[in-house]
Design a protein around this motif. Structure first.
Motif, PDB file in Angstrom:
ATOM      1  N   SER A   1      -4.072   4.363   2.006  1.00  0.00           N
ATOM      2  CA  SER A   1      -4.600   3.004   2.168  1.00  0.00           C
ATOM      3  C   SER A   1      -4.797   2.284   0.842  1.00  0.00           C
ATOM      4  CB  SER A   1      -5.926   3.056   2.924  1.00  0.00           C
ATOM      5  OG  SER A   1      -6.875   3.829   2.200  1.00  0.00           O
ATOM      6  N   LYS A   2      -4.448   2.939  -0.276  1.00  0.00           N
ATOM      7  CA  LYS A   2      -4.659   2.344  -1.599  1.00  0.00           C
ATOM      8  C   LYS A   2      -3.391   1.667  -2.117  1.00  0.00           C
ATOM      9  CE  LYS A   2      -8.095   5.856  -2.895  1.00  0.00           C
ATOM     10  NZ  LYS A   2      -8.422   6.931  -3.859  1.00  0.00           N
ATOM     11  N   PHE A   3      -3.566   0.873  -3.168  1.00  0.00           N
ATOM     12  CA  PHE A   3      -2.446   0.223  -3.849  1.00  0.00           C
ATOM     13  C   PHE A   3      -2.074   1.030  -5.100  1.00  0.00           C
ATOM     14  CE2 PHE A   3      -4.236  -3.282  -1.414  1.00  0.00           C
ATOM     15  CZ  PHE A   3      -3.097  -3.922  -0.948  1.00  0.00           C
TER      16      PHE A   3
ATOM     17  N   GLN B   1      -4.294   1.522  -8.312  1.00  0.00           N
ATOM     18  CA  GLN B   1      -5.501   2.334  -8.231  1.00  0.00           C
ATOM     19  C   GLN B   1      -5.263   3.790  -8.635  1.00  0.00           C
ATOM     20  OE1 GLN B   1      -6.216   0.530  -4.037  1.00  0.00           O
ATOM     21  NE2 GLN B   1      -8.255   1.158  -4.724  1.00  0.00           N
ATOM     22  N   PHE B   2      -4.036   4.104  -9.074  1.00  0.00           N
ATOM     23  CA  PHE B   2      -3.676   5.472  -9.426  1.00  0.00           C
ATOM     24  C   PHE B   2      -3.305   5.577 -10.903  1.00  0.00           C
ATOM     25  CE2 PHE B   2      -2.834   5.014  -4.930  1.00  0.00           C
ATOM     26  CZ  PHE B   2      -3.337   6.185  -4.390  1.00  0.00           C
TER      27      PHE B   2
ATOM     28  N   LYS C   1       0.841  -1.186   0.000  1.00  0.00           N
ATOM     29  CA  LYS C   1       0.000   0.000   0.000  1.00  0.00           C
ATOM     30  C   LYS C   1       0.884   1.245   0.000  1.00  0.00           C
ATOM     31  CE  LYS C   1      -4.051  -1.997   2.242  1.00  0.00           C
ATOM     32  NZ  LYS C   1      -5.011  -1.900   3.377  1.00  0.00           N
TER      33      LYS C   1
ATOM     34  N   ARG D   1       0.995   8.150  -9.683  1.00  0.00           N
ATOM     35  CA  ARG D   1       2.061   7.230  -9.234  1.00  0.00           C
ATOM     36  C   ARG D   1       3.398   7.954  -9.145  1.00  0.00           C
ATOM     37  NH1 ARG D   1       1.050   1.319 -12.093  1.00  0.00           N
ATOM     38  NH2 ARG D   1      -1.198   1.523 -12.298  1.00  0.00           N
TER      39      ARG D   1
ATOM     40  N   ASP E   1      -5.298   8.566   0.553  1.00  0.00           N
ATOM     41  CA  ASP E   1      -4.768   7.686  -0.490  1.00  0.00           C
ATOM     42  C   ASP E   1      -3.746   6.699   0.050  1.00  0.00           C
ATOM     43  OD1 ASP E   1      -6.299   8.860  -2.475  1.00  0.00           O
ATOM     44  OD2 ASP E   1      -4.783  10.361  -2.956  1.00  0.00           O
TER      45      ASP E   1
END
Length: 332
Positions: A158-160, A163-164, A118, A169, A156
């Protein structure tokens, strides 16, 4: 701006062994083969300034970047950070202190982020590695600050990475690089994998961060429009060597080396319609067997016999450092 440069590079060299396996060489009676990816370049970067290195693919720009951050150990020459040789510093007990002060932003944001982690873990890794936070709560707060600093939402974390978007990124990569509060950032074509509109956003973010935090950049690019936007000084590389080094305004207004002129002539410009341009000629030579003398002479319209036999030295002419016999002799 201090009198002494933050980064000083002297006669930096890097060669790679690209020989065939030992048994093949014995049976075929072939010697070892080496590629001189970086062949004796020198420059310095003042604190708070940006030096851009430009050139065609394979000219050694990315190798220089990796040498400066210690990913490669140079075959020759030296890199000094605040006057101290990094060759010895990276091997010393206080090497983490140096690594905190210089960081790198890589070219491909899709490959430089761990897809299984994450964002909170990606950005917090350098914080934990250098013991800059004492507990999870402090790390979470610091990660949120860094994400806000690069224009992302603290939620953000908590996201992987998948997902961006590409631009987001790269912002995460920048946040990770800023985690240790570095003074020097090596940026290896940080926007080349992004759309043009997203490139502009990331570049403006990097300029804002530089002004806010007093950062010093080595900016690697093959896009001259990006270089014009970011750089204070520009170094033009060809086949592992610097052929021209100048401040940005002078280089774009009055390029001296024939290769620099060819690069600038390749940029479409509607305002210059009708001006005679020199087309880019030939191909980059095989780095395994570079030309004798000036490595650019097979493609240069101004080459003579001296260019074919004698390697030019980077010398100063009217405030610009150029490695070209034609310029030295007044033929250009």
């Amino acid at each position: 701006m201090s009198a002494a440069p933050l980064v000083q590079v002297d006669d930096l060299q890097m060669r790679f062994d690209v020989s065939a396996p030992w048994l093949n060489r014995v049976l075929e009676r072939k010697p070892k083969q080496f590629v001189h990816a970086v062949d004796g370049i020198s420059f310095h970067i003042q604190r708070g300034q940006t030096l851009a290195l430009v050139g065609e693919s394979g000219c050694g720009k990315s190798t220089v970047a990796r040498l400066l951050v210690g990913l490669y150990r140079p075959s020759g020459g030296d890199v000094r950070f605040e006057g101290r040789s990094t060759r010895d510093w990276f091997a010393a007990a206080d090497a983490p202190a140096l690594r905190r002060r210089l960081q790198m932003i890589f070219q491909d944001p899709y490959a430089s982020l761990n897809p299984r982690w994450k964002v909170r873990d990606i950005v917090a890794e350098p914080l934990r590695e250098h013991a800059l936070v004492v507990n999870a709560a402090e790390a979470e707060a610091r990660v949120g600050e860094l994400l806000s600093q690069v224009g992302l939402n603290p939620a953000d974390a908590s996201k992987f990475p998948h997902q961006f978007s590409g631009g987001q990124r790269q912002r995460i990569s920048i946040a990770r690089a800023l985690a240790t509060a570095p003074e020097f950032l090596v940026c290896d074509e940080p926007t080349s994998a992004l759309d043009v509109s997203v490139q502009a956003q990331v570049l403006n973010l990097m300029r804002d961060l530089q002004q806010k935090n007093g950062l010093t950049y080595l900016f690697i690019s093959h896009n001259l429009a990006v270089v014009h936007h970011m750089a204070d000084e520009v170094g033009v590389m060809y086949l592992g060597r610097l052929v021209e080094l100048s401040d940005k305004k002078r280089l774009f207004a009055q390029p001296r080396h024939p290769y620099t002129r060819m690069l600038l002539d390749a940029i479409p410009d509607i305002q210059l319609t009708g001006r005679q341009r020199a087309a880019v000629q030939g191909e980059v030579p095989n780095p395994l067997s570079p030309p004798s003398g000036c490595s650019f002479h097979p493609r240069c319209p101004h080459a003579n016999e001296r260019c074919k036999t004698e390697r030019p030295v980077l010398s100063e002419f009217q405030g610009i450092r150029v490695a070209c016999h034609a310029v030295a002799e007044g033929r250009l």
